[in-house]
Design a protein around this motif. Structure first.
Motif, mmCIF file in Angstrom:
data_model
loop_
_atom_site.group_PDB
_atom_site.id
_atom_site.type_symbol
_atom_site.label_atom_id
_atom_site.label_comp_id
_atom_site.label_asym_id
_atom_site.label_seq_id
_atom_site.Cartn_x
_atom_site.Cartn_y
_atom_site.Cartn_z
ATOM 1 N N ALA A 162 3.792 -10.603 27.249
ATOM 2 C CA ALA A 162 3.215 -11.181 26.027
ATOM 3 C C ALA A 162 4.333 -11.576 25.066
ATOM 4 O O ALA A 162 5.319 -10.853 24.901
ATOM 5 C CB ALA A 162 2.275 -10.187 25.355
ATOM 6 N N ALA A 163 4.162 -12.741 24.423
ATOM 7 C CA ALA A 163 5.185 -13.223 23.491
ATOM 8 C C ALA A 163 4.584 -14.254 22.557
ATOM 9 O O ALA A 163 3.658 -14.983 22.914
ATOM 10 C CB ALA A 163 6.350 -13.850 24.258
ATOM 11 N N GLY A 164 5.099 -14.296 21.340
ATOM 12 C CA GLY A 164 4.687 -15.330 20.401
ATOM 13 C C GLY A 164 3.376 -15.025 19.692
ATOM 14 O O GLY A 164 3.036 -13.868 19.451
ATOM 15 N N ARG A 165 2.631 -16.088 19.367
ATOM 16 C CA ARG A 165 1.379 -15.986 18.609
ATOM 17 C C ARG A 165 0.185 -16.037 19.562
ATOM 18 O O ARG A 165 0.227 -16.705 20.591
ATOM 19 C CB ARG A 165 1.254 -17.149 17.614
ATOM 20 C CG ARG A 165 2.410 -17.328 16.679
ATOM 21 C CD ARG A 165 2.299 -18.663 15.950
ATOM 22 N NE ARG A 165 1.534 -18.590 14.703
ATOM 23 C CZ ARG A 165 0.918 -19.620 14.138
ATOM 24 N NH1 ARG A 165 0.945 -20.811 14.720
ATOM 25 N NH2 ARG A 165 0.282 -19.478 12.994
ATOM 26 N N TYR A 166 -0.908 -15.342 19.160
ATOM 27 C CA TYR A 166 -2.141 -15.360 19.937
ATOM 28 C C TYR A 166 -3.333 -15.505 18.999
ATOM 29 O O TYR A 166 -3.617 -14.603 18.195
ATOM 30 C CB TYR A 166 -2.308 -14.062 20.737
ATOM 31 C CG TYR A 166 -1.355 -13.923 21.895
ATOM 32 C CD1 TYR A 166 -1.713 -14.342 23.177
ATOM 33 C CD2 TYR A 166 -0.086 -13.387 21.704
ATOM 34 C CE1 TYR A 166 -0.821 -14.226 24.241
ATOM 35 C CE2 TYR A 166 0.811 -13.269 22.759
ATOM 36 C CZ TYR A 166 0.436 -13.688 24.026
ATOM 37 O OH TYR A 166 1.310 -13.576 25.069
ATOM 38 N N LEU A 167 -4.036 -16.637 19.110
ATOM 39 C CA LEU A 167 -5.295 -16.777 18.388
ATOM 40 C C LEU A 167 -6.347 -15.904 19.047
ATOM 41 O O LEU A 167 -6.444 -15.845 20.278
ATOM 42 C CB LEU A 167 -5.759 -18.232 18.412
ATOM 43 C CG LEU A 167 -5.384 -19.093 17.209
ATOM 44 C CD1 LEU A 167 -5.650 -20.562 17.506
ATOM 45 C CD2 LEU A 167 -6.155 -18.653 15.963
ATOM 46 N N CYS A 168 -7.145 -15.223 18.214
ATOM 47 C CA CYS A 168 -8.183 -14.335 18.732
ATOM 48 C C CYS A 168 -9.524 -14.796 18.159
ATOM 49 O O CYS A 168 -9.890 -14.442 17.040
ATOM 50 C CB CYS A 168 -7.865 -12.899 18.333
ATOM 51 S SG CYS A 168 -8.866 -11.684 19.202
ATOM 52 N N CYS A 169 -10.247 -15.599 18.944
ATOM 53 C CA CYS A 169 -11.494 -16.223 18.497
ATOM 54 C C CYS A 169 -12.464 -16.279 19.667
ATOM 55 O O CYS A 169 -12.110 -16.782 20.735
ATOM 56 C CB CYS A 169 -11.223 -17.628 17.968
ATOM 57 S SG CYS A 169 -12.711 -18.569 17.580
ATOM 58 N N ALA A 170 -13.679 -15.779 19.471
ATOM 59 C CA ALA A 170 -14.675 -15.779 20.542
ATOM 60 C C ALA A 170 -15.784 -16.797 20.330
ATOM 61 O O ALA A 170 -16.367 -17.291 21.290
ATOM 62 C CB ALA A 170 -15.283 -14.385 20.684
ATOM 63 N N VAL A 171 -16.118 -17.096 19.071
ATOM 64 C CA VAL A 171 -17.240 -17.990 18.769
ATOM 65 C C VAL A 171 -16.839 -18.950 17.654
ATOM 66 O O VAL A 171 -16.337 -18.515 16.608
ATOM 67 C CB VAL A 171 -18.493 -17.197 18.334
ATOM 68 C CG1 VAL A 171 -19.589 -18.132 17.846
ATOM 69 C CG2 VAL A 171 -19.020 -16.333 19.471
ATOM 70 N N ASN A 172 -17.046 -20.244 17.871
ATOM 71 C CA ASN A 172 -16.878 -21.255 16.828
ATOM 72 C C ASN A 172 -18.268 -21.730 16.419
ATOM 73 O O ASN A 172 -19.002 -22.286 17.236
ATOM 74 C CB ASN A 172 -16.057 -22.434 17.356
ATOM 75 C CG ASN A 172 -14.595 -22.090 17.569
ATOM 76 O OD1 ASN A 172 -13.828 -21.976 16.619
ATOM 77 N ND2 ASN A 172 -14.197 -21.907 18.819
ATOM 78 N N THR A 173 -18.645 -21.506 15.164
ATOM 79 C CA THR A 173 -20.014 -21.800 14.740
ATOM 80 C C THR A 173 -19.998 -22.353 13.314
ATOM 81 O O THR A 173 -18.949 -22.751 12.799
ATOM 82 C CB THR A 173 -20.893 -20.536 14.874
ATOM 83 O OG1 THR A 173 -22.247 -20.872 14.577
ATOM 84 C CG2 THR A 173 -20.431 -19.416 13.961
ATOM 85 N N THR A 174 -21.182 -22.408 12.689
ATOM 86 C CA THR A 174 -21.314 -22.893 11.310
ATOM 87 C C THR A 174 -22.280 -21.993 10.549
ATOM 88 O O THR A 174 -22.995 -21.175 11.140
ATOM 89 C CB THR A 174 -21.876 -24.325 11.267
ATOM 90 O OG1 THR A 174 -23.237 -24.302 11.765
ATOM 91 C CG2 THR A 174 -21.043 -25.292 12.093
#
Length: 340
Positions: free
Chosen positions: A258-270
């Protein structure tokens, strides 16, 4: 030593009375770690009572430390294998955000990392930043934008406009870049996790985070809804369950590559999609439709991609709004945000 004669792995989690930190402490204890954590005032039992409950799960030591006090993290980090930097200034209503959010965010992060250097035992530092360091950009007009770890919020735009909660994303960009520079200078293995809006239940009992916002359509809390609406202004309400976030933090800590940045997102909603979901699934509550006025999105204009994290072997447990909200409804009742 563990029962099998194997030495326990040791981790320090800063800011143990916080929503994310308390969940991370519980997960590490459940995995057999010895854990140290820091709080500004260990005697404040209103904020820290959950830590006593967590001590029943395994070895947990609580230390006094403050982000603006260099050296105050030395004892907590001494002897640790991993340092999870979760504590961060969160006074979004500050009258002096340059000092209280940006300067303290950067210097506080560096103060903890200096303690990691002094310890000499830390194999990896895991910095919890925010998707706020990724998504606030004036060039995201129209739809169909997919952002990953290569994206950075536009500091020049934010500091020029100084509107809304401008200082929060600025602080995250600057502290990430300073942490990365410091880590390179001192030979520290640094991995940064970028969580989106966190949902779900946690051990902490005093919450000033995304939970009231996520529940605002049911509680009718206009200020909390304002925070949710402000999140959507960037083009999406992006969610992750706090348990998945903590699993991701441990994953990138333990994964050698593992290295650098990691986005942690499971759901994109409104906001509108959340309102429809709540109306259909929690009929015992009335969705406060009077809040749903003005320019709200039907579908996200922007989505945040966790492809890097998934590609490297991580799997989300909670991939739908059902998973996000089920335990958060009961949590909201326990905290007094929702009626029983």
């Amino acid at each position: 030593m563990s029962a099998g004669g194997e030495t326990k792995k040791t981790a320090c989690v800063t800011g143990g009375n916080g929503y994310i930190a308390s969940s991370l402490i519980k997960m590490l204890l459940d995995k057999g770690y010895a854990v140290k954590t820091t709080v500004r005032n260990p005697d404040d039992m209103a904020k820290n009572s959950h830590l006593k409950d967590l001590q029943a799960l395994g070895p947990l030591e609580v230390f006094r430390a403050d982000l603006d006090d260099e050296g105050s993290f030395d004892d907590a980090i001494a002897g640790c294998d991993y340092a999870f930097l979760v504590a961060a200034p969160v006074n979004l209503a500050s009258e002096n955000p340059e000092k209280e959010l940006i300067e303290l965010g950067v210097q506080g992060t560096l103060n903890v990392m200096r303690s990691c250097v002094k310890a000499g035992t830390v194999k990896r530092v895991i910095l919890t930043s925010s998707a706020g360091s990724v998504i606030v950009r004036p060039d995201l007009q129209g739809g169909g934008h997919v952002l990953d770890e290569e994206s950075w919020s536009d500091v020049d735009f934010l500091t020029g406009a100084k509107s809304g909660l401008w200082a929060y994303p600025v602080s995250k960009v600057l502290l990430e870049k300073e942490a990365s520079r410091f880590a390179a200078e001192h030979g520290i293995s640094l991995v940064t996790v970028l969580p989106v809006v966190t949902a779900g239940a946690a051990p902490a009992r005093q919450i000033h985070t995304s939970v009231p916002g996520c529940l605002s359509l049911l509680s009718g809390d206009e200020a909390a809804f304002g925070a949710l609406r402000a999140m959507e202004a960037s083009g999406v309400v992006a969610l992750v369950h706090v348990d998945d976030l903590c699993r991701a933090e441990v994953f990138v800590a333990e994964e050698d590559t593992a290295a650098g940045r990691y986005l942690c997102c499971a759901v994109n909603t409104t906001v509108r999609e959340i309102a429809r979901f709540l109306s259909e699934n929690y009929p015992q509550y009335t969705v406060n439709t009077s809040l749903l006025t003005g320019d709200l999105l039907e579908k996200p204009r922007v989505s945040l991609s966790s492809a890097k994290l998934v590609r490297e072997g991580f799997e989300y447990k909670y991939k739908t709004l059902d998973g996000m909200y089920d335990d958060m409804i009961d949590y909201g009742k326990a905290l007094g945000i929702l009626s029983n």
